[in-house]
Design a protein around this motif. Structure first.
Motif, short mmCIF file in Angstrom:
data_model
loop_
_atom_site.label_atom_id
_atom_site.label_comp_id
_atom_site.label_asym_id
_atom_site.label_seq_id
_atom_site.Cartn_x
_atom_site.Cartn_y
_atom_site.Cartn_z
N GLU A 258 1.07 -1.04 0.20
CA GLU A 258 -0.05 -0.02 0.01
C GLU A 258 0.81 1.28 0.07
O GLU A 258 0.53 2.43 -0.39
CB GLU A 258 -0.72 -0.03 1.04
CG GLU A 258 -2.04 -1.09 1.27
CD GLU A 258 -3.03 -1.08 2.63
OE1 GLU A 258 -3.82 -0.27 2.44
OE2 GLU A 258 -2.51 -1.62 3.63
N ILE A 259 2.07 1.05 0.44
CA ILE A 259 2.92 2.31 0.46
C ILE A 259 4.23 2.24 0.15
O ILE A 259 4.95 3.00 0.07
CB ILE A 259 3.11 2.80 2.24
CG1 ILE A 259 3.58 1.69 3.00
CG2 ILE A 259 1.68 3.07 2.70
CD1 ILE A 259 3.91 1.96 4.46
N ASP A 260 4.65 0.82 -0.23
CA ASP A 260 6.22 0.53 -0.61
C ASP A 260 6.46 1.70 -1.96
O ASP A 260 6.06 1.57 -3.02
CB ASP A 260 6.24 -0.74 -1.16
CG ASP A 260 7.60 -1.33 -1.52
OD1 ASP A 260 8.27 -0.27 -1.65
OD2 ASP A 260 7.89 -2.45 -1.32
N PRO A 261 7.50 2.57 -1.79
CA PRO A 261 8.04 3.20 -2.73
C PRO A 261 8.65 2.74 -3.90
O PRO A 261 8.89 3.35 -5.08
CB PRO A 261 9.08 4.41 -2.16
CG PRO A 261 9.69 3.62 -0.92
CD PRO A 261 8.38 2.79 -0.51
N ILE A 263 7.75 -0.01 -5.73
CA ILE A 263 6.71 -0.70 -6.76
C ILE A 263 5.96 0.36 -7.39
O ILE A 263 5.83 1.56 -7.01
CB ILE A 263 5.66 -1.53 -5.90
CG1 ILE A 263 4.89 -0.92 -5.14
CG2 ILE A 263 6.49 -2.73 -5.21
CD1 ILE A 263 3.73 -1.88 -4.36
N HIS A 264 5.72 -0.07 -8.81
CA HIS A 264 5.07 0.91 -9.76
C HIS A 264 3.47 1.30 -9.17
O HIS A 264 3.28 2.39 -9.50
CB HIS A 264 4.75 0.35 -11.00
CG HIS A 264 4.39 1.22 -12.16
ND1 HIS A 264 5.02 2.18 -12.70
CD2 HIS A 264 3.27 1.10 -12.78
CE1 HIS A 264 4.09 2.73 -13.45
NE2 HIS A 264 2.88 2.21 -13.77
N ALA A 265 2.77 0.36 -8.83
CA ALA A 265 1.58 0.82 -8.39
C ALA A 265 1.25 0.20 -7.05
O ALA A 265 1.34 -0.94 -6.58
CB ALA A 265 0.36 0.35 -9.48
N HIS A 266 0.67 0.90 -6.29
CA HIS A 266 0.14 0.60 -4.67
C HIS A 266 -1.15 -0.14 -4.98
O HIS A 266 -1.97 0.14 -5.84
CB HIS A 266 0.17 1.58 -3.99
CG HIS A 266 1.54 2.34 -3.66
ND1 HIS A 266 1.31 3.70 -3.19
CD2 HIS A 266 2.70 2.13 -3.54
CE1 HIS A 266 2.56 3.94 -3.18
NE2 HIS A 266 3.46 3.00 -3.27
N TYR A 267 -1.36 -1.31 -3.95
CA TYR A 267 -2.48 -2.13 -3.93
C TYR A 267 -2.64 -2.59 -2.83
O TYR A 267 -1.80 -2.69 -1.63
CB TYR A 267 -2.33 -3.16 -5.06
CG TYR A 267 -1.22 -4.28 -4.82
CD1 TYR A 267 -1.60 -5.38 -4.06
CD2 TYR A 267 0.06 -4.00 -5.21
CE1 TYR A 267 -0.57 -6.24 -3.61
CE2 TYR A 267 0.94 -4.73 -4.94
CZ TYR A 267 0.71 -5.95 -4.19
OH TYR A 267 1.61 -7.06 -4.12
N HIS A 269 -4.66 -5.96 -0.41
CA HIS A 269 -5.42 -7.40 -0.75
C HIS A 269 -6.92 -7.40 -1.33
O HIS A 269 -7.16 -8.13 -1.79
CB HIS A 269 -5.31 -8.32 0.60
CG HIS A 269 -6.23 -7.84 1.63
ND1 HIS A 269 -7.42 -8.47 1.87
CD2 HIS A 269 -6.01 -7.28 2.89
CE1 HIS A 269 -7.79 -7.99 3.04
NE2 HIS A 269 -6.84 -7.23 3.68
N ARG A 270 -7.50 -6.34 -0.88
CA ARG A 270 -8.95 -6.00 -1.26
C ARG A 270 -9.03 -5.77 -2.69
O ARG A 270 -10.02 -5.94 -3.45
CB ARG A 270 -9.72 -4.93 -0.28
CG ARG A 270 -9.99 -5.59 0.89
CD ARG A 270 -10.85 -4.53 1.70
NE ARG A 270 -10.35 -3.26 1.87
CZ ARG A 270 -9.37 -2.81 2.95
NH1 ARG A 270 -9.19 -3.61 3.87
NH2 ARG A 270 -8.86 -1.55 2.75
N ASP A 271 -8.12 -5.43 -3.12
CA ASP A 271 -7.76 -5.07 -4.73
C ASP A 271 -7.95 -6.10 -5.45
O ASP A 271 -7.86 -6.28 -6.78
CB ASP A 271 -6.68 -4.08 -5.09
CG ASP A 271 -6.93 -2.73 -4.13
OD1 ASP A 271 -8.11 -2.23 -3.90
OD2 ASP A 271 -5.90 -2.08 -3.99
N LEU A 272 -7.20 -7.39 -5.06
CA LEU A 272 -6.87 -8.41 -5.82
C LEU A 272 -8.23 -9.28 -6.13
O LEU A 272 -9.20 -9.27 -5.68
CB LEU A 272 -6.11 -9.38 -5.07
CG LEU A 272 -4.71 -8.48 -4.54
CD1 LEU A 272 -4.01 -9.59 -3.76
CD2 LEU A 272 -4.10 -8.18 -5.78
#
Length: 272
Positions: A258-261, A263-267, A269-272
């Motif tokens: 959700e906050i990792d700088p 990775i290209h896009a934050h996500y 587990h509810r988005d999966l």
């Protein structure tokens, strides 16, 4: 419970590899659990310009091998991390070595740091219930407790825990190192800290610590085998009754997607 947490590196202060990530994260989690924990690190050159490290005004003197080392004590502004400044040993280009390789006096560097740690917390009145050491750099501490501090009432009820993060790094030095680290030749035996004709710091921790942990239950089993034991499988099998695998956790406030700088896009587990 008071825990003394001793390592050679930990984020956010100093890092060469994964050891620093694990020690830094575990230290934070212990604090969240309400444990009174004090972390101790060497005061490397890389820390000198850090704004959140201030002097305590305290100094201690370590005498070893006919030499005297004057150690100044610094602390983080939140008082939970202690830094031991020994300029002649740690004011250097690298943490463990430079472009030419490991520093040849790493035995002296980390033995003096270990002894200074015990002297420092005693001078500050921080009486630990548990001392938690990490890898070979701090693995002499339980041996010092059983030798130099064997009659020291301050540590009489202190238990020791050694965590092995990577068994491949053991802190091996020639027999002459015994004089450098202030340990009697009586301990230079197969049952002690001798390892194929060399002094083995990590073996000292394995033999003399009260409890040994490593980074997973599977790794705890693997290192007792000849294939993965790096020559220490025999002594680890003899200490199997106090060897535990504790799996490394994840520091969610650093590595959450959700906050990792990185990775290209934050996500979530509810988005999966």
């Amino acid at each position: 419970m008071r825990v003394l947490f001793v390592a050679s590196e930990a984020v956010p202060y100093c890092k060469t590899g994964g050891l620093a990530d694990v020690t830094g994260a575990l230290f934070k989690e212990l604090k969240k659990m309400g444990i009174n924990v004090l972390m101790v690190l060497p005061y490397y050159r890389q820390l000198i310009r850090s704004d959140n490290i201030v002097t305590t005004g305290l100094r201690i003197e370590v005498r070893q091998n006919s030499r005297s080392y004057l150690c100044s004590l610094y602390t983080s502004t939140d008082k939970d991390t202690l830094f031991i400044d020994i300029p002649e040993l740690f004011d250097r280009e690298g943490i463990y070595g430079d472009t030419r390789g490991d520093y040849p006096d790493n035995d002296t560097r980390f033995s003096i740091f270990s002894r200074a740690t015990l002297m420092a917390v005693k001078s500050m009145g921080f009486q630990p219930d548990v001392i938690h050491m990490h890898d070979w750099h701090t693995a002499l501490i339980p041996l010092y407790l059983k030798t130099i501090h064997r009659e020291d009432a301050f540590f009489v009820n202190t238990a020791t825990v050694l965590t092995i993060h990577n068994l491949g790094y053991q802190g091996l030095f020639p027999p002459g190192s015994l004089k450098n680290i202030g340990i009697s030749p009586a301990f230079f035996t197969p049952e002690g800290i001798e390892f194929y004709g060399k002094v083995n710091f990590l073996k000292a921790g394995i033999v003399f610590s009260d409890v040994i942990t490593t980074v997973s239950s599977r790794y705890a089993e693997e290192i007792t085998t000849e294939e993965y034991g790096f020559g220490l499988d025999g002594v680890l099998r003899r200490r199997r009754d106090v060897l535990y695998g504790v799996i490394n956790g994840i520091e969610y406030d650093r590595w959450s997607p959700e906050i990792d700088p990185y990775i290209h896009a934050h996500y979530h587990h509810r988005d999966l």
